[in-house]
Design a protein around this motif. Structure first.
Motif, short mmCIF file in Angstrom:
data_model
loop_
_atom_site.label_atom_id
_atom_site.label_comp_id
_atom_site.label_asym_id
_atom_site.label_seq_id
_atom_site.Cartn_x
_atom_site.Cartn_y
_atom_site.Cartn_z
N ASN A 1 0.89 -1.14 -0.06
CA ASN A 1 0.15 0.01 0.10
C ASN A 1 0.95 1.20 -0.14
OD1 ASN A 1 -2.47 1.55 0.00
ND2 ASN A 1 -2.91 1.36 2.05
N GLY A 2 2.07 1.07 -0.66
CA GLY A 2 2.78 2.25 -0.81
C GLY A 2 3.76 2.56 0.54
N GLU A 3 3.76 1.72 1.54
CA GLU A 3 4.35 2.16 2.48
C GLU A 3 5.50 0.99 3.08
OE1 GLU A 3 4.75 4.97 4.25
OE2 GLU A 3 3.34 5.90 3.08
N PRO A 4 6.65 1.07 3.29
CA PRO A 4 7.53 0.04 3.64
C PRO A 4 7.18 -0.39 5.16
CG PRO A 4 9.02 1.92 2.78
CD PRO A 4 7.46 2.27 2.89
N SER A 5 6.47 0.52 5.91
CA SER A 5 6.11 0.01 7.29
C SER A 5 5.20 -1.04 7.56
CB SER A 5 6.09 1.34 8.25
OG SER A 5 4.76 1.91 7.39
N LYS B 1 -4.11 -2.60 -7.90
CA LYS B 1 -2.66 -2.52 -7.99
C LYS B 1 -1.88 -1.65 -7.09
CE LYS B 1 0.60 -1.51 -11.78
NZ LYS B 1 0.71 -1.20 -13.27
N GLN B 2 -2.56 -0.41 -6.90
CA GLN B 2 -1.92 0.71 -6.08
C GLN B 2 -1.63 0.11 -4.41
OE1 GLN B 2 -4.47 1.31 -8.16
NE2 GLN B 2 -2.97 2.34 -9.79
N GLY C 1 -1.49 -3.00 -3.21
CA GLY C 1 -0.64 -4.44 -3.24
C GLY C 1 0.79 -4.31 -3.00
N TYR C 2 1.60 -5.16 -3.14
CA TYR C 2 2.90 -5.16 -2.79
C TYR C 2 3.61 -4.23 -4.35
CZ TYR C 2 3.08 -8.68 0.83
OH TYR C 2 3.15 -9.26 1.87
N SER C 3 4.51 -3.52 -4.12
CA SER C 3 5.27 -3.03 -5.03
C SER C 3 6.74 -3.27 -4.69
CB SER C 3 4.98 -1.51 -5.31
OG SER C 3 5.18 -0.77 -3.94
N LEU C 4 7.58 -3.90 -5.56
CA LEU C 4 9.02 -4.09 -5.28
C LEU C 4 9.79 -3.91 -6.53
CD1 LEU C 4 8.18 -7.84 -3.92
CD2 LEU C 4 8.12 -5.76 -2.57
N ILE C 5 10.64 -3.19 -6.08
CA ILE C 5 11.93 -3.05 -7.21
C ILE C 5 13.10 -3.78 -6.47
CG2 ILE C 5 13.26 -1.51 -8.36
CD1 ILE C 5 11.13 0.56 -8.23
N LEU C 6 13.60 -4.69 -7.40
CA LEU C 6 14.76 -5.58 -7.09
C LEU C 6 16.00 -5.12 -7.89
CD1 LEU C 6 12.95 -9.28 -6.72
CD2 LEU C 6 13.23 -7.34 -4.91
N GLU C 7 17.06 -5.18 -7.07
CA GLU C 7 18.35 -4.83 -7.79
C GLU C 7 19.20 -5.85 -7.91
OE1 GLU C 7 21.24 -0.87 -7.84
OE2 GLU C 7 20.33 -1.34 -6.10
N THR D 1 14.38 -5.15 -11.42
CA THR D 1 13.24 -5.81 -11.84
C THR D 1 11.92 -5.18 -11.03
OG1 THR D 1 14.50 -7.82 -12.19
CG2 THR D 1 11.92 -7.90 -11.92
N LEU D 2 10.84 -4.97 -11.44
CA LEU D 2 9.68 -4.12 -10.90
C LEU D 2 8.50 -5.14 -11.02
CD1 LEU D 2 8.39 -1.71 -9.95
CD2 LEU D 2 7.64 -1.36 -12.15
N ILE D 3 8.08 -5.42 -9.74
CA ILE D 3 7.20 -6.48 -9.41
C ILE D 3 5.97 -5.86 -8.79
CG2 ILE D 3 6.57 -8.58 -8.41
CD1 ILE D 3 9.76 -9.31 -8.41
N PHE D 4 4.84 -6.05 -9.18
CA PHE D 4 3.47 -5.65 -8.63
C PHE D 4 2.67 -7.09 -8.14
CE2 PHE D 4 4.32 -2.03 -11.21
CZ PHE D 4 4.35 -0.91 -10.04
N ILE D 5 2.19 -7.18 -7.10
CA ILE D 5 1.49 -8.32 -6.66
C ILE D 5 0.33 -7.85 -5.85
CG2 ILE D 5 1.44 -10.54 -5.11
CD1 ILE D 5 4.64 -10.45 -5.56
#
Length: 433
Positions: free
Chosen positions: A125-129, A158-159, A161-167, A329-333
């Protein structure tokens, strides 16, 4: 004439009795069989499965476990065996390993990637916390990170859920390391109550899997199924909070491997044996672990299955190139609906059905009812306890007859006194008049 002659004469006098007795005998046998089946179903009720859909006000997000491919740093592996160590699973990695100088745990921690080297950004939900992250070390998968949600979602999109950017550390999808999948990420989606394990076991069938390449943008849609099992005598299950059958099975397998090799590896947590300290023991441990990792046999660890579990099904909504110069890599779940498939097991036989079945069998086959049973019980009581009842009645009669004559005379005198007193009172009234 003899016994058989008398029996034959009795049957010839009234042949209908024979038919009645035979029918009654057959009906009694059928009733006994049916009663046995009713008691069996009451003690071991059959289980029926009910499936329906439920729309929840909130929806629970799954846990996401992310493992890198390749899992180890090339520069660390090249320091072992003069560069002939593409992966710790190869025997060449341990031939010249400095066991007394470099602890195995330190080597595995230095040879894998930490949190900052894995995530560029993450959030729910846009928050790491809103996310808890913990790491786990595995032999083949390296260091993996599991994200667990702290909150339940009230909306689905989509907004939220999980939003991840992996390096990733590799610029290209192939390297000098022997890759099976190519450079990318292993994504495991599972119940947040479960612990991830790389060992294939029975509970692994509840884990969904997706592989994502570097420089890829992917959207994963979720659907959820909730399973509720009934605990029976033959099949027990656990409702303990925080219980994981995958973790239970993994520790069970590790204990067997450690006892076999008489040592343990850094990825084998909660094991009493000391780490392996020579080439022979390390190679034996890896060979045994490899046989378990690639094997198809289920280990009998007596780990209970959870009574309640969730299975997540994934659908790839879109998959395209992530236009970034860095190998990210950008991932939405996320969910697109709050509709959950509910599958519940329920006992399909209870006390009410038992009484109905017993009453139906006795009434149809033997013509018995509650009033009839009361009459039978009365006759049985008189038959078995008639002598006792007669003796009690005789004792009561003797006790009534054995009352003393003095008691009788005292009762009579009391009555006389009462009559005299009445007479005196009446005579006084007459004198007044």
């Amino acid at each position: 004439m003899g016994y058989w002659g008398e029996l034959r004469a009795w049957l010839l006098r009234d042949p209908a009795k024979l038919i009645r007795y035979l029918v009654l005998f057959v009906c009694c046998i059928v009733v006994i069989v049916q009663l046995y089946e009713c008691f069996s179903k009451l003690s071991h009720p059959p289980i029926s499965t009910h499936s329906y859909y439920n729309v929840n006000e909130t929806i629970e997000m799954p846990a996401i476990t992310i493992c890198r491919e390749p899992p180890y740093k090339e520069e660390v592996l090249e320091t072992l065996s003069n560069g002939n160590c593409p992966h710790p699973g190869f025997a060449t990695c341990w031939m010249n390993y400095p066991y007394g100088e470099l602890p195995l745990e330190e080597f595995f921690m230095n040879g894998t990637f930490n949190l900052d080297e894995t995530f560029y950004s993450y959030g729910l939900n846009g928050e790491p916390s809103n996310v808890d992250i913990d790491s786990s070390l595995h032999f083949y998968m390296g260091r993996c990170f599991t994200l667990r949600p702290k909150i339940a979602m009230k909306r689905v999109s989509k907004q939220v859920g999980y939003s991840l950017i992996l390096e990733h550390n590799l610029v290209q999808s192939t390297s000098s390391v022997d890759l099976i999948y190519g450079a990318g990420w292993h994504i495991f989606i599972h119940d947040k109550r479960e612990n991830f394990t790389e060992i294939n076991m029975k509970g692994s069938g509840r884990v969904e899997y997706v592989f994502v390449n570097i420089r890829e943008e992917i959207e994963i849609k979720l659907q959820s199924q909730f399973f509720s099992n009934v605990e029976t005598r033959e099949q027990e299950c656990s409702r303990k909070e925080g219980y994981s059958d995958l973790k239970c099975g993994e520790i069970c397998i590790w204990k067997d491997l450690a006892e076999e090799a008489n040592c343990s590896g850094p990825w084998m947590h909660d094991i009493e044996q000391e780490p392996c300290n020579d080439n022979a023991s390390m190679r034996n441990l890896i060979e045994d672990y490899h046989a378990v990792y690639d094997g198809d046999d289920d280990f009998n660890c007596n780990c209970l299955q959870p009574c309640e579990s969730r299975i997540y099904t994934t659908y790839i909504q879109s998959r395209k190139t992530f236009a970034q110069p860095e190998p990210r890599t950008l991932i939405f779940i996320y969910y697109t609906t709050k509709l959950i498939s509910m599958i519940e097991e329920r006992p399909s036989y209870d006390t009410t059905q038992f009484i109905a079945d017993v009453g139906g069998s006795l009434g149809f086959l033997l013509g018995l009812s509650v009033l009839g049973l009361i009459g039978i019980l009365e006759h049985l009581t008189l038959f078995f306890c008639g002598d006792c009842i007669k003796r009690l009645q005789k004792k009561n009669e003797k006790r009534a007859r054995s009352e003393s004559p003095e008691d009788v005379q005292s009762q009579a005198s009391d009555e006389t006194v009462d009559v005299n007193s009445v007479y005196i009172v009446d005579s006084e009234k007459l004198d007044k008049y």
